[in-house]
Scaffold this motif. Sequence first.
Motif, PDB file in Angstrom:
ATOM      1  N   SER A  33       0.843  -1.199   0.000  1.00 54.40           N
ATOM      2  CA  SER A  33       0.000   0.000   0.000  1.00 54.40           C
ATOM      3  C   SER A  33       0.877   1.248   0.000  1.00 54.40           C
ATOM      4  N   ARG A  37      -3.019   5.986  -2.460  1.00 53.68           N
ATOM      5  CA  ARG A  37      -4.227   5.153  -2.407  1.00 53.68           C
ATOM      6  C   ARG A  37      -4.142   3.921  -3.307  1.00 53.68           C
ATOM      7  N   LYS A  38      -2.957   3.595  -3.765  1.00 52.46           N
ATOM      8  CA  LYS A  38      -2.766   2.378  -4.552  1.00 52.46           C
ATOM      9  C   LYS A  38      -2.436   1.209  -3.638  1.00 52.46           C
ATOM     10  N   GLU A  51      -3.288  -3.745  -9.520  1.00 51.83           N
ATOM     11  CA  GLU A  51      -3.625  -2.902  -8.375  1.00 51.83           C
ATOM     12  C   GLU A  51      -5.027  -3.263  -7.894  1.00 51.83           C
ATOM     13  N   GLY A  53      -8.600  -2.656  -5.993  1.00 52.17           N
ATOM     14  CA  GLY A  53      -9.501  -1.534  -5.752  1.00 52.17           C
ATOM     15  C   GLY A  53     -10.739  -1.941  -4.987  1.00 52.17           C
ATOM     16  N   ASP A  55     -13.622  -2.195  -5.896  1.00 55.39           N
ATOM     17  CA  ASP A  55     -14.544  -3.045  -6.660  1.00 55.39           C
ATOM     18  C   ASP A  55     -14.216  -4.524  -6.513  1.00 55.39           C
ATOM     19  N   SER A  61      -4.841  -0.891 -13.524  1.00 56.82           N
ATOM     20  CA  SER A  61      -4.955   0.401 -12.859  1.00 56.82           C
ATOM     21  C   SER A  61      -6.217   0.403 -12.000  1.00 56.82           C
ATOM     22  N   ASN A  62      -6.029   0.590 -10.701  1.00 56.74           N
ATOM     23  CA  ASN A  62      -7.154   0.575  -9.780  1.00 56.74           C
ATOM     24  C   ASN A  62      -6.719   1.291  -8.508  1.00 56.74           C
ATOM     25  N   SER A  63      -7.652   1.641  -7.648  1.00 59.37           N
ATOM     26  CA  SER A  63      -7.283   2.322  -6.403  1.00 59.37           C
ATOM     27  C   SER A  63      -8.377   2.149  -5.363  1.00 59.37           C
ATOM     28  N   LEU A  64      -8.024   2.452  -4.139  1.00 63.13           N
ATOM     29  CA  LEU A  64      -8.963   2.452  -3.023  1.00 63.13           C
ATOM     30  C   LEU A  64      -9.431   3.880  -2.769  1.00 63.13           C
TER      31      LEU A  64
END
Length: 211
Positions: A33, A37-38, A51, A53, A55, A61-64
């Motif tokens: 982490s 936010r990745k 990454e 997320g 979802d 490519s994704n994030s929280l």
Amino acid sequence: YFTATSISSNKFPKTSNEVRAVFEDDDLNLWVSTKDRKLTVFDKNKRKLGEFGADGNIRPSNSLPAIAYCIMKDKDNNIWIGTKGAGIFILKKTTNPLKFNIEHYNHNAADVYSLSDNSVYSIFEDKSSRIWIGTYGGGLNLVNKADDGKLKFINHRNHLKNYPIEVASQVRYVTQSNEGKICLGTTSGMFMFSSTFSSPENITFKRYTME
């Protein structure tokens, strides 16, 4: 010897390589982490899988919605992610190794059994398989599963009557000693209590400081 590995190829912003939590799962994948936010996942050969997320997917490519500050696995192999500002995400495995079913829990001022604060700095499962959550602002939570399977959070707003919320609202770390005592690292010193108790109302907290 030590080797240095950049989490992100982006030199800017600096937050792309500021690490806040590291976790290794059962498949030897490394979850890292960062402050942007990745939550980047690498396989055992240090190849980037993607990454993670909110979802539930690991993709390129994704994030929280907030920075992950702590990650742990419980006895049922669920992964718990505590964030700074977005509560807790509980990940349950599916047949797809890059997809998880998600349960999300956060603070609700109207529900005294909700998480006491959305900034979660520590999650710990003790020797009796009880899960304790340290928040930065709402003190300590003990997880309790309701009859419908949903989680309730025992804290100073309900049954954790003796918790010293006035001085121990900011919990940074939760662990357990060899003797079985639960230890809390806070901004006001260390607090300890016995893990053997008849009910949360009867827990007695003892404070230790350098003063």
